[in-house]
Design a protein around this motif. Sequence first.
Motif, short mmCIF file in Angstrom:
data_model
loop_
_atom_site.label_atom_id
_atom_site.label_comp_id
_atom_site.label_asym_id
_atom_site.label_seq_id
_atom_site.Cartn_x
_atom_site.Cartn_y
_atom_site.Cartn_z
N VAL A 54 32.90 46.03 45.34
CA VAL A 54 32.61 44.90 44.34
C VAL A 54 31.32 45.43 43.49
O VAL A 54 31.36 45.15 42.12
CB VAL A 54 32.37 43.63 45.11
CG1 VAL A 54 32.03 42.66 44.10
CG2 VAL A 54 33.66 43.30 46.05
N ARG A 55 30.23 46.02 44.18
CA ARG A 55 29.35 46.16 43.53
C ARG A 55 29.28 47.36 42.22
O ARG A 55 28.86 47.38 41.08
CB ARG A 55 27.95 46.90 44.37
CG ARG A 55 27.54 45.64 45.26
CD ARG A 55 26.24 46.16 46.08
NE ARG A 55 26.17 45.07 47.07
CZ ARG A 55 26.61 45.14 48.41
NH1 ARG A 55 27.22 46.39 48.84
NH2 ARG A 55 26.36 44.27 49.50
N ILE A 56 30.20 48.38 42.73
CA ILE A 56 30.66 49.32 41.94
C ILE A 56 31.22 48.81 40.54
O ILE A 56 30.95 49.12 39.59
CB ILE A 56 31.61 50.73 42.55
CG1 ILE A 56 30.66 51.22 43.52
CG2 ILE A 56 32.02 51.47 41.72
CD1 ILE A 56 31.26 51.97 44.61
N LEU A 57 32.16 47.81 40.93
CA LEU A 57 33.09 47.59 39.96
C LEU A 57 32.34 46.55 38.90
O LEU A 57 32.46 46.78 37.76
CB LEU A 57 34.12 46.53 40.50
CG LEU A 57 35.62 47.28 40.74
CD1 LEU A 57 36.58 45.88 41.19
CD2 LEU A 57 36.36 47.88 39.49
N ARG A 58 31.36 45.83 39.48
CA ARG A 58 30.49 44.79 38.47
C ARG A 58 29.66 45.73 37.87
O ARG A 58 29.21 45.16 36.60
CB ARG A 58 29.78 43.87 39.76
CG ARG A 58 28.90 42.99 38.81
CD ARG A 58 29.48 42.00 37.83
NE ARG A 58 30.18 41.00 38.31
CZ ARG A 58 31.70 40.93 37.78
NH1 ARG A 58 32.02 41.95 36.78
NH2 ARG A 58 32.58 39.99 38.13
N LYS A 59 29.21 46.71 38.22
CA LYS A 59 28.17 47.54 37.62
C LYS A 59 28.85 48.18 36.41
O LYS A 59 28.43 48.33 35.22
CB LYS A 59 27.50 48.62 38.49
CG LYS A 59 26.22 49.10 37.73
CD LYS A 59 25.51 50.01 38.96
CE LYS A 59 24.39 50.75 37.94
NZ LYS A 59 24.11 51.90 38.90
#
Length: 186
Positions: A162-167
């Motif tokens: 999720v963090r990777i996608l959001r970034k």
Amino acid sequence: MGVTPKIAPSMLSSDFANLASEAQRMLHFGADWLHMDIMDGHFVPNLTIGAPVIESLRKHTKGYLDCHLMVTNPLDYVEPLAKAGASGFTFHVETSKDNWEELIQRIKSHGMTPGVALKPGTPIEEVYPLVEAGNPVEMVLVMTVEPGFGGQKFMPEMMDKVRILRKKYPSLDIEVLIKKFIQIGS
Ligand SMILES: O=C(CO)[C@H](O)[C@H](O)COP(=O)(O)O
């Protein structure tokens, strides 16, 4: 650009004999969407609901029916679910490596919003082409349990995806299955 959080309770733990009132109860208590788990007993070892149940529910609610297709052949479900009144159509990247472009096009042409889901063991990179396509998916569903059953243990390490996608995609809609931290109503 900011994103607006949405609550989409999974109706999998509903009393299916009273699905209409369960749906109305969720919306009354503030749900934004109703998450509908469609399983075919083949892609996952469980069988739930399909287009006939979505069609029945649609007669009782104007709510956004966020359909998660845990099925081997999602293309077969596009027309029946559109006719039934589904709002969102989220297919699995694992089942759609060869036809995701056609799937997205058909989902949109049938008036639904396309999303892509990925299992815990699937690398996040596999959804990038679908998000970056000329005709892209509009949502990514990050699975934090193995698809197939409710009530499983949340896998916190999936939040890295999720963090990777959001970034990478600041305005993308990302759906995350979280554990039932809250109990709504009695
Ligand atoms: O996709 C799912 C299962 O494949 C369900 O939406 C999700 O697991 C629901 O979980 P719970 O009932 O524990 O809230």
